[in-house]
Design a protein around this motif. Structure first.
Motif, PDB file in Angstrom:
ATOM      1  N   LEU A 232      45.059  35.084  46.434  1.00  0.00           N
ATOM      2  CA  LEU A 232      45.264  35.419  47.841  1.00  0.00           C
ATOM      3  C   LEU A 232      46.684  35.921  48.081  1.00  0.00           C
ATOM      4  CD1 LEU A 232      43.442  32.648  49.900  1.00  0.00           C
ATOM      5  CD2 LEU A 232      42.635  34.896  49.216  1.00  0.00           C
ATOM      6  N   LYS A 233      47.652  35.361  47.297  1.00  0.00           N
ATOM      7  CA  LYS A 233      49.056  35.741  47.513  1.00  0.00           C
ATOM      8  C   LYS A 233      49.412  37.051  46.819  1.00  0.00           C
ATOM      9  CE  LYS A 233      50.459  30.963  47.723  1.00  0.00           C
ATOM     10  NZ  LYS A 233      50.602  29.952  46.685  1.00  0.00           N
ATOM     11  N   SER A 234      48.824  37.277  45.621  1.00  0.00           N
ATOM     12  CA  SER A 234      49.369  38.374  44.808  1.00  0.00           C
ATOM     13  C   SER A 234      48.404  39.536  44.582  1.00  0.00           C
ATOM     14  CB  SER A 234      49.832  37.824  43.460  1.00  0.00           C
ATOM     15  OG  SER A 234      48.723  37.347  42.744  1.00  0.00           O
ATOM     16  N   ALA A 235      47.210  39.478  45.190  1.00  0.00           N
ATOM     17  CA  ALA A 235      46.269  40.567  44.921  1.00  0.00           C
ATOM     18  C   ALA A 235      45.921  41.298  46.218  1.00  0.00           C
ATOM     19  CB  ALA A 235      45.002  40.000  44.303  1.00  0.00           C
ATOM     20  N   SER A 236      45.550  42.560  46.076  1.00  0.00           N
ATOM     21  CA  SER A 236      45.098  43.320  47.245  1.00  0.00           C
ATOM     22  C   SER A 236      43.653  42.917  47.546  1.00  0.00           C
ATOM     23  CB  SER A 236      45.166  44.818  46.954  1.00  0.00           C
ATOM     24  OG  SER A 236      44.163  45.151  46.001  1.00  0.00           O
ATOM     25  N   LEU A 237      43.176  43.275  48.734  1.00  0.00           N
ATOM     26  CA  LEU A 237      41.801  42.947  49.115  1.00  0.00           C
ATOM     27  C   LEU A 237      40.812  43.547  48.112  1.00  0.00           C
ATOM     28  CD1 LEU A 237      39.780  41.741  51.143  1.00  0.00           C
ATOM     29  CD2 LEU A 237      39.901  43.894  52.411  1.00  0.00           C
ATOM     30  N   ASP A 238      41.055  44.797  47.713  1.00  0.00           N
ATOM     31  CA  ASP A 238      40.152  45.441  46.754  1.00  0.00           C
ATOM     32  C   ASP A 238      40.162  44.732  45.403  1.00  0.00           C
ATOM     33  OD1 ASP A 238      39.240  47.242  48.554  1.00  0.00           O
ATOM     34  OD2 ASP A 238      40.319  48.987  47.751  1.00  0.00           O
ATOM     35  N   GLU A 239      41.333  44.262  44.976  1.00  0.00           N
ATOM     36  CA  GLU A 239      41.405  43.539  43.692  1.00  0.00           C
ATOM     37  C   GLU A 239      40.607  42.235  43.770  1.00  0.00           C
ATOM     38  OE1 GLU A 239      45.718  45.112  41.993  1.00  0.00           O
ATOM     39  OE2 GLU A 239      45.641  43.264  43.156  1.00  0.00           O
ATOM     40  N   VAL A 240      40.730  41.549  44.915  1.00  0.00           N
ATOM     41  CA  VAL A 240      39.959  40.304  45.083  1.00  0.00           C
ATOM     42  C   VAL A 240      38.462  40.609  45.022  1.00  0.00           C
ATOM     43  CG1 VAL A 240      39.371  38.446  46.700  1.00  0.00           C
ATOM     44  CG2 VAL A 240      41.750  39.090  46.381  1.00  0.00           C
ATOM     45  N   LYS A 241      38.055  41.698  45.677  1.00  0.00           N
ATOM     46  CA  LYS A 241      36.627  42.072  45.676  1.00  0.00           C
ATOM     47  C   LYS A 241      36.163  42.383  44.255  1.00  0.00           C
ATOM     48  CE  LYS A 241      36.392  44.656  50.002  1.00  0.00           C
ATOM     49  NZ  LYS A 241      36.034  45.976  50.496  1.00  0.00           N
ATOM     50  N   ALA A 242      36.960  43.177  43.518  1.00  0.00           N
ATOM     51  CA  ALA A 242      36.556  43.586  42.164  1.00  0.00           C
ATOM     52  C   ALA A 242      36.441  42.365  41.244  1.00  0.00           C
ATOM     53  CB  ALA A 242      37.556  44.593  41.603  1.00  0.00           C
ATOM     54  N   VAL A 243      37.440  41.460  41.327  1.00  0.00           N
ATOM     55  CA  VAL A 243      37.446  40.293  40.433  1.00  0.00           C
ATOM     56  C   VAL A 243      36.329  39.318  40.808  1.00  0.00           C
ATOM     57  CG1 VAL A 243      38.801  38.262  39.766  1.00  0.00           C
ATOM     58  CG2 VAL A 243      39.868  40.513  39.814  1.00  0.00           C
ATOM     59  N   THR A 244      36.126  39.094  42.120  1.00  0.00           N
ATOM     60  CA  THR A 244      35.053  38.189  42.524  1.00  0.00           C
ATOM     61  C   THR A 244      33.702  38.791  42.148  1.00  0.00           C
ATOM     62  OG1 THR A 244      36.460  37.519  44.342  1.00  0.00           O
ATOM     63  CG2 THR A 244      34.213  36.728  44.410  1.00  0.00           C
ATOM     64  N   GLY A 245      33.593  40.125  42.264  1.00  0.00           N
ATOM     65  CA  GLY A 245      32.367  40.812  41.828  1.00  0.00           C
ATOM     66  C   GLY A 245      32.076  40.504  40.361  1.00  0.00           C
ATOM     67  N   HIS A 246      33.118  40.508  39.544  1.00  0.00           N
ATOM     68  CA  HIS A 246      32.970  40.183  38.120  1.00  0.00           C
ATOM     69  C   HIS A 246      32.461  38.743  37.947  1.00  0.00           C
ATOM     70  CE1 HIS A 246      34.352  39.811  33.848  1.00  0.00           C
ATOM     71  NE2 HIS A 246      34.547  38.553  34.237  1.00  0.00           N
ATOM     72  N   GLU A 247      33.064  37.811  38.674  1.00  0.00           N
ATOM     73  CA  GLU A 247      32.664  36.399  38.539  1.00  0.00           C
ATOM     74  C   GLU A 247      31.217  36.197  38.988  1.00  0.00           C
ATOM     75  OE1 GLU A 247      34.351  34.313  36.867  1.00  0.00           O
ATOM     76  OE2 GLU A 247      36.075  35.640  36.707  1.00  0.00           O
ATOM     77  N   ILE A 248      30.848  36.873  40.088  1.00  0.00           N
ATOM     78  CA  ILE A 248      29.468  36.764  40.568  1.00  0.00           C
ATOM     79  C   ILE A 248      28.524  37.390  39.543  1.00  0.00           C
ATOM     80  CG2 ILE A 248      27.885  37.569  42.380  1.00  0.00           C
ATOM     81  CD1 ILE A 248      30.036  36.906  44.387  1.00  0.00           C
ATOM     82  N   GLY A 249      29.017  38.428  38.852  1.00  0.00           N
ATOM     83  CA  GLY A 249      28.235  39.051  37.777  1.00  0.00           C
ATOM     84  C   GLY A 249      27.843  38.032  36.714  1.00  0.00           C
ATOM     85  N   HIS A 250      28.772  37.146  36.358  1.00  0.00           N
ATOM     86  CA  HIS A 250      28.443  36.087  35.389  1.00  0.00           C
ATOM     87  C   HIS A 250      27.301  35.215  35.924  1.00  0.00           C
ATOM     88  CE1 HIS A 250      31.533  36.613  32.419  1.00  0.00           C
ATOM     89  NE2 HIS A 250      32.520  36.486  33.283  1.00  0.00           N
ATOM     90  N   TYR A 251      27.416  34.910  37.219  1.00  0.00           N
ATOM     91  CA  TYR A 251      26.448  33.999  37.839  1.00  0.00           C
ATOM     92  C   TYR A 251      25.056  34.624  37.901  1.00  0.00           C
ATOM     93  CZ  TYR A 251      24.228  31.138  41.429  1.00  0.00           C
ATOM     94  OH  TYR A 251      23.350  30.348  42.120  1.00  0.00           O
ATOM     95  N   VAL A 252      24.974  35.856  38.449  1.00  0.00           N
ATOM     96  CA  VAL A 252      23.641  36.450  38.614  1.00  0.00           C
ATOM     97  C   VAL A 252      23.030  36.867  37.270  1.00  0.00           C
ATOM     98  CG1 VAL A 252      23.978  37.247  40.989  1.00  0.00           C
ATOM     99  CG2 VAL A 252      24.517  38.762  39.131  1.00  0.00           C
ATOM    100  N   SER A 253      23.877  37.131  36.265  1.00  0.00           N
ATOM    101  CA  SER A 253      23.316  37.500  34.953  1.00  0.00           C
ATOM    102  C   SER A 253      22.899  36.257  34.164  1.00  0.00           C
ATOM    103  CB  SER A 253      24.331  38.301  34.138  1.00  0.00           C
ATOM    104  OG  SER A 253      24.922  39.299  34.915  1.00  0.00           O
TER     105      SER A 253
END
Ligand code: ZN
Length: 385
Positions: A232-253
């Motif tokens: 939250l402190k060091s990333a842009s909104l888009d970076e948070v979206k991209a990284v969380t997208g990756h983590e959710i990718g682990h979950y849904v796969s």
């Protein structure tokens, strides 16, 4: 002009600068050496425990009690005492080195306090697990290794279910992610993955690490997204979206099931081979005990840690395949390859972004940052809008 994937990748990596790249390479190869040193230290600890016969003394005191009580006590005591013995090494490898490379600002007292809590939990849970293994050895004779692999899978599944509820809150403070742009973006992603919007949290990850990270843990209704305050402190909104997208990718796969399945098969193989090699290793260490004797646990664990070290290329290959899939999910879900690339570059200090191919093959749990950034740029080239 066409988009040059290789040039765009090089630009991202080179922007880190020579100093950062050299430091990342030094940190990474040092981390790989600590694996080998850690194993040699555990071999020395095994020899020492056999020599001083402390487990024999504990077992002797409990000789009139049930096998279960003896095996849970002896296994748990070994896990606890051996960890206390290697404390100087743990302080060097897990705290001092991290501080020296600027990867954590955790005070030593907090590291030791949290480490003690984690040690007590792992000794109790480990003691219970190995008491199950010793039970299977005595009950099932030569097929114990197969059933113990099943026990491993059940234990990991149980830990995944209760970990986010009972264990993780002991180490970090989880609170609902406050309203705002980040929350709105993560709610969209959570909805796609059928994760309840009230299961999106922020935690004080900065307590242990300066690393920019997020994770999806738990199973079914206990599943939740947790994002470190560092992000939250060091990333842009888009970076948070991209990284969380990756983590959710682990979950849904369903990577959690790959992990549990791999752990089950590998532990069956490890237990089978340990069964075959136990007597020889015990003789080398000067131990006179059968494999089903709890006081032989130092040798049993030494065999397993030797086999785990040898199996690193296999386990790492499985996780790398999952990482590629999770990245692809993020590109499909949020289509932010540049944000992913810039987020990846921020984690490059933890793993040399340009390793030797052999180093990557043997030790890397994630594809190198260079390969991942290149994949992001390839996605960008083929999805221009
Ligand atoms: Zn991942």
């Amino acid at each position: 002009m066409t988009f040059d994937v290789q040039l765009a990748t090089d630009n991202y990596i080179n922007a880190l600068g020579a100093e950062v790249l050299t430091k990342a390479a030094a940190y990474t190869s040092g981390s790989h050496w600590t694996l080998l040193w850690g194993f040699l230290i555990s071999a020395a600890v095994t020899w020492l425990f056999v020599k001083i016969q402390v487990l024999e003394k504990i077992e002797d005191k409990l000789r009139n009690r049930s096998l279960w009580l003896r095996s849970v006590t002896v296994s748990g005591a070994y896990l606890l005492l051996s960890s206390v013995l290697v404390l100087p090494w743990t302080l060097y490898s897990d705290w001092w080195r991290e501080v020296a490379y600027g990867k954590t600002s955790q005070p030593l007292t907090d590291f030791v306090t949290q480490g003690s809590i984690s040690l007590v939990i792992s000794s109790v849970l480990g003691g219970l697990f190995f008491s199950g293994v010793y039970f299977l050895m005595r009950r099932l004779g030569k097929n114990w290794w197969a059933w113990s692999g099943g026990l491993t899978a059940v234990s990991i599944t149980a830990l995944m279910l209760v970990g986010p509820i009972w264990i993780e809150p002991l180490f970090n403070n989880y609170t609902p992610l406050p309203q705002g742009q980040v929350r709105e973006a993560l709610e969209v992603l959570a909805k796609q993955a059928n994760i309840q919007p009230d299961r999106i949290f922020v935690y004080d990850g900065s307590r242990q690490s300066n690393r920019f990270t997020a994770n999806v843990s738990g199973l079914g209704s206990s599943a939740r997204i947790a994002i470190s305050d560092v992000a939250l402190k060091s990333a842009s909104l888009d970076e948070v979206k991209a990284v969380t997208g990756h983590e959710i990718g682990h979950y849904v796969s369903g990577h959690i099931w790959n992990l549990i399945g791999t752990a089950m098969v590998l532990s069956m193989i490890f237990f089978y081979l340990t069964n075959a090699m136990f007597n020889k290793v015990a003789i080398c260490m000067g131990l006179s005990a059968n494999i089903e004797d709890p006081k032989g646990i130092p040798v049993l664990l030494l065999c397993i840690s030797f086999l785990s070290l040898l199996a690193q290329p296999i386990t790492n290959y499985v996780t790398r395949v999952g990482e590629i899939e999770a990245d692809q999910y993020s590109y499909k879900a949020v289509n932010l390859p540049d944000a992913m690339a810039s987020a990846l570059v921020k984690t490059a200090e933890y793993r040399d972004p340009r390793p030797h191919p052999w180093q990557e093959l043997v030790f890397y749990t994630h594809p190198s940052v260079e390969k991942r950034v290149k994949a992001a740029m390839e996605w960008k080239a083929s999805h221009p809008n």
